[in-house]
Design a protein around this motif. Structure first.
Motif, PDB file in Angstrom:
ATOM      1  N   GLY A 126      -0.409  48.258  94.773  1.00 54.72           N
ATOM      2  CA  GLY A 126      -1.332  48.810  95.765  1.00 54.72           C
ATOM      3  C   GLY A 126      -1.444  50.322  95.687  1.00 54.72           C
ATOM      4  O   GLY A 126      -0.477  51.016  95.361  1.00 54.72           O
ATOM      5  N   GLU A 127      -2.631  50.833  96.012  1.00 53.64           N
ATOM      6  CA  GLU A 127      -2.863  52.278  95.979  1.00 53.64           C
ATOM      7  C   GLU A 127      -2.802  52.901  97.364  1.00 53.64           C
ATOM      8  O   GLU A 127      -2.776  54.126  97.490  1.00 53.64           O
ATOM      9  N   MET A 133       0.554  46.376  99.566  1.00 52.61           N
ATOM     10  CA  MET A 133       1.198  46.022  98.302  1.00 52.61           C
ATOM     11  C   MET A 133       1.698  47.248  97.545  1.00 52.61           C
ATOM     12  O   MET A 133       1.724  47.266  96.321  1.00 52.61           O
ATOM     13  N   THR A 134       2.096  48.271  98.257  1.00 49.89           N
ATOM     14  CA  THR A 134       2.603  49.470  97.586  1.00 49.89           C
ATOM     15  C   THR A 134       4.061  49.320  97.167  1.00 49.89           C
ATOM     16  O   THR A 134       4.585  50.149  96.426  1.00 49.89           O
ATOM     17  N   VAL A 135       4.722  48.265  97.640  1.00 49.95           N
ATOM     18  CA  VAL A 135       6.119  48.009  97.282  1.00 49.95           C
ATOM     19  C   VAL A 135       6.240  46.587  96.737  1.00 49.95           C
ATOM     20  O   VAL A 135       5.744  45.631  97.339  1.00 49.95           O
ATOM     21  N   ALA A 136       6.889  46.468  95.587  1.00 55.31           N
ATOM     22  CA  ALA A 136       7.181  45.152  95.011  1.00 55.31           C
ATOM     23  C   ALA A 136       8.679  44.893  95.150  1.00 55.31           C
ATOM     24  O   ALA A 136       9.496  45.745  94.796  1.00 55.31           O
ATOM     25  N   PRO A 182      -1.831  38.519  89.546  1.00 62.31           N
ATOM     26  CA  PRO A 182      -2.228  39.771  88.870  1.00 62.31           C
ATOM     27  C   PRO A 182      -3.695  39.726  88.453  1.00 62.31           C
ATOM     28  O   PRO A 182      -4.203  38.692  88.008  1.00 62.31           O
ATOM     29  N   GLU A 183      -4.364  40.864  88.586  1.00 62.39           N
ATOM     30  CA  GLU A 183      -5.794  40.917  88.279  1.00 62.39           C
ATOM     31  C   GLU A 183      -6.079  41.327  86.842  1.00 62.39           C
ATOM     32  O   GLU A 183      -7.198  41.145  86.359  1.00 62.39           O
ATOM     33  N   ASN A 184      -5.087  41.890  86.172  1.00 67.18           N
ATOM     34  CA  ASN A 184      -5.329  42.326  84.797  1.00 67.18           C
ATOM     35  C   ASN A 184      -4.021  42.258  84.009  1.00 67.18           C
ATOM     36  O   ASN A 184      -2.952  41.938  84.549  1.00 67.18           O
ATOM     37  N   GLU A 185      -4.115  42.587  82.741  1.00 66.59           N
ATOM     38  CA  GLU A 185      -2.955  42.494  81.855  1.00 66.59           C
ATOM     39  C   GLU A 185      -1.862  43.477  82.244  1.00 66.59           C
ATOM     40  O   GLU A 185      -0.671  43.169  82.144  1.00 66.59           O
ATOM     41  N   THR A 186      -2.260  44.646  82.700  1.00 71.84           N
ATOM     42  CA  THR A 186      -1.274  45.655  83.095  1.00 71.84           C
ATOM     43  C   THR A 186      -0.441  45.161  84.275  1.00 71.84           C
ATOM     44  O   THR A 186       0.791  45.281  84.287  1.00 71.84           O
ATOM     45  N   GLU A 187      -1.111  44.603  85.279  1.00 71.71           N
ATOM     46  CA  GLU A 187      -0.394  44.068  86.438  1.00 71.71           C
ATOM     47  C   GLU A 187       0.476  42.877  86.041  1.00 71.71           C
ATOM     48  O   GLU A 187       1.602  42.729  86.523  1.00 71.71           O
ATOM     49  N   PHE A 191       4.442  42.829  86.777  1.00 74.40           N
ATOM     50  CA  PHE A 191       4.855  42.048  87.951  1.00 74.40           C
ATOM     51  C   PHE A 191       4.993  40.547  87.689  1.00 74.40           C
ATOM     52  O   PHE A 191       4.873  39.739  88.608  1.00 74.40           O
ATOM     53  N   THR A 192       5.263  40.169  86.468  1.00 69.62           N
ATOM     54  CA  THR A 192       5.525  38.759  86.182  1.00 69.62           C
ATOM     55  C   THR A 192       7.014  38.474  86.380  1.00 69.62           C
ATOM     56  O   THR A 192       7.853  39.121  85.743  1.00 69.62           O
ATOM     57  N   PRO A 193       7.362  37.529  87.247  1.00 70.15           N
ATOM     58  CA  PRO A 193       8.787  37.237  87.493  1.00 70.15           C
ATOM     59  C   PRO A 193       9.453  36.636  86.259  1.00 70.15           C
ATOM     60  O   PRO A 193       8.831  35.905  85.489  1.00 70.15           O
TER      61      PRO A 193
END
Length: 214
Positions: A126-127, A133-136, A182-187, A191-193
């Motif tokens: 998150g931005e 969603m600024t903290v995972a 995730p919306e894209n490859e970077t995410e 953030f993949t468990p």
């Protein structure tokens, strides 16, 4: 039979009666000998039933609550816990460790009911805080399912949020408990468990209060 003989067999007029004579019309349970015999018979039947149960099943087991308490105490001694539920924030920076002894043992716990859940926080996708969603929070545990409880900072007052329940490999948001994808490859890369992980998305207004295996 002559009248004199019949008169002698009548009850005395003063209300007393001869020894051994039973009162007329007295209920069965009001007779002392009969009552003692009945109670003794009931006790004998109960004792016989208990004897049969013990013979087939062994000695009676302690109450379930006592058995659970004994199992938890043994687990605490084995793993060095002072309380059944412990929260340790003094270890690795950004990581909170939850240790617990519970019985019956949940799925994925050790045989004695001991569990560990490590939660590491880092920057989320998150931005802004409004996105939530600024903290995972990366959750690592051997348990099949975990429950995390957060406190929400509502203008200086912390209010308990609804529990977030996760299975291995899931990513969920604290707000509403919805699944996050995730919306894209970077995410996806960030953030993949891993195999023994799940992830919770939150923001700075949420404080992790507790975690346990289900």
């Amino acid at each position: 039979m002559d009248e004199g003989t019949a008169e002698e067999r009548r009850e005395p007029s003063d209300g007393t009666r001869r020894f051994g004579a039973a009162p007329q019309g007295q209920p069965f349970l009001h007779k002392p000998v009969a009552l003692v015999t009945l109670v003794g018979g009931v006790i004998g039947i109960i004792a016989a039933i208990v004897g049969i149960v013990v013979a087939f099943t062994g000695p009676l087991k302690p109450a379930e609550g006592e058995e659970r308490k004994a199992a938890v105490e043994a687990c605490m001694v084995r793993h060095g816990l002072d309380d059944p539920h412990e929260k340790n924030e003094g270890g690795t920076a950004g990581t909170v460790l939850f240790r617990e002894c519970t019985w019956p043992a949940p799925a994925g716990a050790e045989a004695d009911g001991y569990t560990e859940i490590a939660v590491t926080s880092y920057d989320g996708p998150g931005e802004s805080e409004a996105e939530g969603m600024t903290v995972a929070n990366r959750v690592r545990s051997a348990c099949r399912d975990v429950e995390l409880v957060y406190l929400f900072n509502n203008q200086g007052t912390f209010v308990q949020a609804d529990p977030t329940i996760l299975s291995k490999g899931e990513i969920r948001r604290v707000e509403g408990g919805s699944v996050w994808i995730p919306e894209n490859e970077t995410e996806a890369k960030a953030f993949t468990p891993r195999r023994d992980e799940s992830i919770v998305m939150s923001n700075a207004r949420y404080k992790l209060d507790s975690a346990r295996c289900l």
